[in-house]
Scaffold this motif. Structure first.
Motif, PDB file in Angstrom:
ATOM      1  N   GLY A  15       0.840  -1.165  -0.126  1.00 45.52           N
ATOM      2  CA  GLY A  15       0.125  -0.164   0.098  1.00 45.52           C
ATOM      3  C   GLY A  15       0.926   1.240   0.089  1.00 45.52           C
ATOM      4  O   GLY A  15       2.087   1.175  -0.231  1.00 45.52           O
ATOM      5  N   GLY A  16       0.287   2.312   0.255  1.00 42.48           N
ATOM      6  CA  GLY A  16       1.019   3.750   0.450  1.00 42.48           C
ATOM      7  C   GLY A  16       0.248   4.701   0.860  1.00 42.48           C
ATOM      8  O   GLY A  16      -0.842   4.702   1.388  1.00 42.48           O
ATOM      9  N   GLU A  17       0.928   5.861   1.143  1.00 40.66           N
ATOM     10  CA  GLU A  17      -0.076   7.021   1.431  1.00 40.66           C
ATOM     11  C   GLU A  17      -0.727   7.928   0.416  1.00 40.66           C
ATOM     12  O   GLU A  17      -1.520   8.573   0.664  1.00 40.66           O
ATOM     13  N   SER A  18      -0.701   7.060  -0.764  1.00 38.80           N
ATOM     14  CA  SER A  18      -1.621   7.486  -1.904  1.00 38.80           C
ATOM     15  C   SER A  18      -2.905   6.795  -1.526  1.00 38.80           C
ATOM     16  O   SER A  18      -2.928   5.918  -0.685  1.00 38.80           O
ATOM     17  N   LEU A  19      -3.890   6.994  -2.472  1.00 39.26           N
ATOM     18  CA  LEU A  19      -5.271   6.318  -2.190  1.00 39.26           C
ATOM     19  C   LEU A  19      -5.145   4.933  -2.908  1.00 39.26           C
ATOM     20  O   LEU A  19      -6.006   3.981  -2.852  1.00 39.26           O
ATOM     21  N   ASP A  20      -4.344   4.813  -3.907  1.00 40.92           N
ATOM     22  CA  ASP A  20      -3.972   3.296  -4.332  1.00 40.92           C
ATOM     23  C   ASP A  20      -2.545   3.144  -4.683  1.00 40.92           C
ATOM     24  O   ASP A  20      -1.722   3.958  -4.516  1.00 40.92           O
ATOM     25  N   SER A  21      -2.302   1.769  -5.040  1.00 46.43           N
ATOM     26  CA  SER A  21      -0.983   1.646  -5.379  1.00 46.43           C
ATOM     27  C   SER A  21      -0.472   0.454  -6.651  1.00 46.43           C
ATOM     28  O   SER A  21      -1.812   0.064  -7.114  1.00 46.43           O
ATOM     29  N   ALA A  22       0.517   0.623  -7.164  1.00 44.87           N
ATOM     30  CA  ALA A  22       0.733  -0.193  -8.395  1.00 44.87           C
ATOM     31  C   ALA A  22       0.644  -1.656  -8.019  1.00 44.87           C
ATOM     32  O   ALA A  22       0.972  -2.238  -6.964  1.00 44.87           O
ATOM     33  N   GLY A  23       0.170  -2.476  -9.020  1.00 46.09           N
ATOM     34  CA  GLY A  23       0.218  -3.848  -8.903  1.00 46.09           C
ATOM     35  C   GLY A  23      -0.960  -4.737  -8.165  1.00 46.09           C
ATOM     36  O   GLY A  23      -1.920  -3.900  -8.069  1.00 46.09           O
ATOM     37  N   TYR A  24      -0.927  -5.762  -7.815  1.00 47.93           N
ATOM     38  CA  TYR A  24      -1.940  -6.329  -7.102  1.00 47.93           C
ATOM     39  C   TYR A  24      -2.368  -5.592  -5.693  1.00 47.93           C
ATOM     40  O   TYR A  24      -1.606  -5.037  -4.989  1.00 47.93           O
ATOM     41  N   ASP A  25      -3.326  -5.802  -5.497  1.00 45.99           N
ATOM     42  CA  ASP A  25      -4.052  -5.187  -4.350  1.00 45.99           C
ATOM     43  C   ASP A  25      -3.631  -6.165  -2.856  1.00 45.99           C
ATOM     44  O   ASP A  25      -4.582  -6.838  -2.333  1.00 45.99           O
ATOM     45  N   LEU A  26      -2.524  -6.099  -2.762  1.00 45.45           N
ATOM     46  CA  LEU A  26      -1.847  -7.121  -1.776  1.00 45.45           C
ATOM     47  C   LEU A  26      -2.331  -6.556  -0.062  1.00 45.45           C
ATOM     48  O   LEU A  26      -2.469  -7.175   0.732  1.00 45.45           O
ATOM     49  N   LEU A  27      -2.686  -5.169  -0.250  1.00 43.46           N
ATOM     50  CA  LEU A  27      -3.322  -4.633   1.046  1.00 43.46           C
ATOM     51  C   LEU A  27      -4.476  -5.429   1.502  1.00 43.46           C
ATOM     52  O   LEU A  27      -4.806  -5.850   2.470  1.00 43.46           O
ATOM     53  N   ALA A  28      -5.331  -5.507   0.603  1.00 44.98           N
ATOM     54  CA  ALA A  28      -6.617  -6.286   0.863  1.00 44.98           C
ATOM     55  C   ALA A  28      -6.313  -7.861   1.251  1.00 44.98           C
ATOM     56  O   ALA A  28      -7.082  -8.367   1.898  1.00 44.98           O
ATOM     57  N   LEU A  29      -5.485  -8.386   0.359  1.00 40.19           N
ATOM     58  CA  LEU A  29      -5.099  -9.749   0.685  1.00 40.19           C
ATOM     59  C   LEU A  29      -4.455  -9.945   2.166  1.00 40.19           C
ATOM     60  O   LEU A  29      -4.805 -10.849   2.824  1.00 40.19           O
ATOM     61  N   MET A  30      -3.545  -8.879   2.592  1.00 41.42           N
ATOM     62  CA  MET A  30      -3.108  -9.241   3.812  1.00 41.42           C
ATOM     63  C   MET A  30      -4.187  -8.929   5.036  1.00 41.42           C
ATOM     64  O   MET A  30      -4.059  -9.473   6.027  1.00 41.42           O
ATOM     65  N   THR A  31      -5.080  -8.101   4.583  1.00 39.96           N
ATOM     66  CA  THR A  31      -6.198  -7.755   5.670  1.00 39.96           C
ATOM     67  C   THR A  31      -7.171  -8.993   5.899  1.00 39.96           C
ATOM     68  O   THR A  31      -7.832  -9.253   4.949  1.00 39.96           O
ATOM     69  N   GLY A  32      -7.172  -9.325   7.140  1.00 35.27           N
ATOM     70  CA  GLY A  32      -8.047 -10.571   7.347  1.00 35.27           C
ATOM     71  C   GLY A  32      -7.411 -11.692   7.115  1.00 35.27           C
ATOM     72  O   GLY A  32      -8.107 -12.920   7.290  1.00 35.27           O
TER      73      GLY A  32
END
Lengths: 364, 484
Positions: free
Chosen positions: B180-197
């Protein structure tokens, strides 16, 4: 409809056996976006025929539709019930499909206040690279069973599977909206929109371009009225069409035909100094750059990285640079491995996101 | 490696009091808030810095020792249940709020920071962190990320996944990933969602950047009593159908109303079959408008009594009853077991009827509290663990409820996570190929399966033994964790 899925699955089996790369084609409205599919003798796989709304109950705030469903049809259906896709996805053409919307993961003006595509995806059905028919997530708001494979598909550019069906959370349309405009310089505009975003104000979109800050207020009429009084500015009569032009990039800013960069960065970043014109959305977190000739990709990427974000070559005029921002080696490794798990032979939109995917497979 | 060698190695980079191995020291870590599952770990470590966490991971990775991460231990699904031959990695001492940035509306915090502490730190700027699980006084933000926690306000403000921007994650090898990042989205796969939960199965989170949003100018609550649970269910649909997204919408059934009223005297209507609490928040104008519409809808939906909070004290007292549902259950019964299924709301009445039938069949009372806005049910099964066989009966009852949720098109867990508790029901909700994909994802991050082994995703073997389509609960009480 099952026949269509069986047909797609069979096509995938065959392609996997023959190692024929496939280019997934929905409505083609965002075909310009992303890297071209890599490899020779790429077959185009048309997925737009698997279309139609499967389930929609407005009081559940959930719609499930086949990925080939046209965005326009889906939004028309929601509109009849006073609801909407709150992330305001750009269509870019009438043929735009739900699948393409999810695969590209692009959101429109309301994103900063309402959330992005990924925030509204509740579940998906997909075919992986071996043709397995898989369901993840579901049709309910809260669901923590299993890893979040549904949101992983958003913005994956079809590299992890062929989307068959998507369930989305929908929201009611605001009771009223008003667009106001004020004159100020860029520094002041960035400061203001960030300050406002920290206050309980019903701001649903902002756009700064050529010395003009345009803001949309959404909510109960009384709340919109009160907020307008606080913010000041002239009401814009043609507000709706203005936001439409930003969302669909029909606004004059986007019409130069030059290279268009998308810088997604920390919202409080002061004016970004790069040659060209800029348009700012999302309370400062999204900076569009129409770049003049002679600005190299590396310079733009460094600026974006320094602003805690990333830069995408959104529409390339002359530029032949990589489309997506390079990843750190550790992250790239995870991307490669995930791609291999979903698409072991590497036939799905290969290289559309990162060309490294291809190298990884070739070296195996 | 012997226990003593492991302890010595850990103490080479951790202070002595940060490495626990005596039974009496391990005891507090034997379970999370789901106390039916207990297991002593081999060792507990309490690092204070990311550097120390990295060394713990490197050591365990080299020695092939399982690691179970733990935040505040308030989880309700046994996700932090220790591994008998593993290290329990407590992140409670990584408890610093690193930065609050009011203008950018974000805060950088360590995983051991309490959920509520973030909102407290943001309060001087008129901001808060929106997800508010009921355990927010105690639960840690790291645990919230692991479970993708929700709360009373999540229909309007989202879950953890909607309210975080960036994670620093350590892989099992001790490598640091910035996701993820301090922007509202980031490059590549949404690993932020994958990590959450992901329940501590993929990596160890050492820093979280959360979004802060403005504290609403005002909040007001409508309490409506209904003589029929169907009418209450319809009222919920009518509110949503009218284009209102309430800040919170909670339902309690008759047995819950009685239990909390006895406990708290909140002024709940004892004749009611169901009570709905419906909150509006936002600007003063927005709230005034919305509350008027909510009252009218409750009236039209057949409410027998409608009360609206006239001030903040009254709003909190209306909420107090709902918030006291769990302690009230603890008062009317020696033990209770909290379930966490989510269903499409339209099936609410059927599912509640089904639960009532099961309640009679098993001879166990069940209180129902319900995040009505988002369809998340929390049946509380009342039982007495001292009665032989009653816990087993309770678990079977609970398992039947979850099966019913799946059949209604819902899920076995809305916000508490799978952990150890619902591992068998995962076999019902997912097909073999889907479970295989989960294992493949796990292997991407943790090929040797050292992080929280045996949780969240069942082995295919386990599902086969249980029977592909039917779960026989109670046959294995404390299932053996896979040995590595």
């Amino acid at each position: 409809m099952q026949i269509l899925i069986d047909h797609l699955a069979t096509t995938l089996h065959t392609a996997a056996e023959r190692k024929t790369p496939l280019q997934i084609h929905g409505g083609g409205s965002k075909a310009f976006y992303g890297n071209p599919v890599a490899g020779e003798n790429v077959d185009v796989l048309d997925v737009a025929t698997y279309s139609g709304i499967i389930d929609y109950d407005p009081t559940e705030l959930v719609v499930t539709a086949r990925a080939g469903t046209r965005l326009a049809d889906l939004e028309a259906k929601l509109n009849q019930q006073g609801q909407m896709l709150a992330f305001e996805p750009p269509h870019f053409a009438a043929a735009a499909t739900l699948g393409g919307c999810v695969a590209t993961g692009l959101s429109g003006p309301r994103r900063a206040s309402a959330g992005a595509v990924r925030d509204f995806v509740l579940g998906v059905r997909l075919l992986d690279g071996m043709g397995s028919d898989l369901h993840f997530g579901g049709q309910v708001m809260k669901n923590v069973a299993g890893y979040d494979v549904s949101r992983l598909q958003v913005g994956a550019m079809g590299t992890l599977g062929i989307l068959l069906e998507v369930s989305l959370k929908v929201l009611p349309q605001p009771q009223s909206e008003r667009t106001v405009r004020m004159q100020m310089n860029e520094t002041e505009a960035i400061q203001r929109v960030n300050q406002w975003a920290g206050k309980p104000l019903p701001i649903s979109a902002s756009c700064f371009c050529e010395g003009e800050l345009t803001v949309r207020l959404s909510g109960a009429e009384s709340a919109v009225h009160a907020a307008h009084a606080k913010l000041g500015g002239e009401e814009l009569a043609e507000g709706k069409s203005f936001w439409e032009s930003v969302r669909e990039q029909t606004h004059a800013f986007f019409q130069s035909g030059k290279t268009l960069w998308r810088l997604s960065i920390k919202s409080t970043t002061p004016p970004v100094s790069l040659p060209g014109q800029q348009l700012i959305e999302w309370n400062g977190a999204l900076r569009w750059l129409v770049s003049d000739e002679g600005v190299d990709a590396e310079t733009i990427r460094t600026v974006a990285s320094n602003a805690a974000g990333h830069a995408t070559l959104f529409r390339s005029g002359e530029s032949r640079a990589e489309v997506f921002h390079p990843l750190a080696p550790g992250m790239m490794k995870i991307h490669r491995l995930l791609k291999q798990k979903f698409d072991p032979v590497g036939i799905l939109n290969h290289g559309r996101l990162y060309p490294e995917h291809l190298n990884a497979n070739q070296s195996r | 490696m012997s226990l003593q060698t492991l302890v010595n190695q850990l103490r080479s980079f951790l202070p002595p009091e940060a490495v626990l191995h005596e039974t009496e020291d391990l005891k507090p870590y034997e379970c999370d808030a789901l106390s039916a599952y207990r297991q002593l770990p081999m060792v507990v470590v309490l690092p204070r810095t990311e550097e120390q966490v990295i060394k713990v991971l490197q050591l365990c990775h080299a020695m092939k020792i399982p690691i179970v991460a733990r935040g505040a231990g308030t989880g309700l699904s046994g996700g932090a249940l220790p591994h008998a031959e593993g290290v329990l990695l407590s992140l409670a001492r990584l408890n610093q709020i690193i930065a609050v940035e009011p203008l950018a509306r974000m805060a950088r915090v360590q995983p051991g920071v309490r959920n509520l502490a973030i909102s407290e730190a943001a309060a001087p700027y008129g901001l808060h962190y929106a997800p508010d699980p009921s355990s927010q006084i105690a639960c840690s933000i790291g645990g919230n990320v692991a479970e993708n926690s929700g709360g009373v306000h999540c229909l309007k403000y989202g879950l953890t996944v909607h309210n975080i921007l960036k994670l620093r994650v350590l892989t099992i090898e001790g490598e640091c990933l910035e996701i993820g990042g301090e922007s509202l989205d980031s490059a590549g796969y949404d690993l932020l969602a994958l990590m959450t939960g992901s329940e501590g199965m993929l990596g160890i989170v050492t820093e979280i950047t959360v979004k802060l949003i403005p504290v609403p100018e005002q909040a007001q609550l409508v309490m409506a009593a209904f003589d029929d649970i169907h009418k209450a269910g319809n009222a919920v649909a009518n509110v949503i159908g009218a284009g209102i997204i309430p800040a919170g919408m909670e339902m309690m059934d008759k047995i819950t109303i009685h239990a909390v009223e006895e406990f708290l005297h909140a002024g709940y209507d004892l004749d009611a079959a169901a009570i709905l609490l419906c909150e509006s928040d936002g600007s003063t104008e927005e709230v005034a408008d919305e509350i008027g519409r909510i009252q009218a809808i409750m009236q039209q939906s057949g409410a027998i009594k409608i009360s609206t909070s006239r001030n903040e004290a009254e709003r909190l007292s209306f909420w107090a009853g709902r918030k006291a549902a769990f302690p009230a259950a603890g008062r009317v019964s020696p033990d209770y077991y909290c379930m966490d299924g989510t269903i499409p709301r339209k099936h609410l009445a059927d599912v509640l009827c089904g639960i009532e039938n099961l309640s009679q069949a098993y001879g166990l009372r069940c209180m129902n509290v319900f995040h009505a806005g988002d369809g998340n049910l929390h049946p509380l099964i009342l039982y007495d663990a001292n009665q032989p066989g009653e816990l087993e009966k309770t678990e079977e009852f609970g398992s039947k409820i979850l099966e019913m949720c799946i059949r209604a098109g819902g899920t076995i867990t809305g916000e508490h996570g799978v952990g150890m508790e619902k591992i068998n029901q995962m076999c019902l909700q997912f097909k073999t190929r889907e479970l295989e994909m989960f294992h493949a994802i796990k292997a991407t991050f943790d090929p040797e399966g050292l992080l929280n082994p045996g949780k969240a995703v069942p082995t295919l073997h386990r599902c086969a033994e249980l029977g592909a389509m039917h779960v026989h609960r109670g046959e294995e009480k404390f299932p053996e964790l896979p040995r590595l």
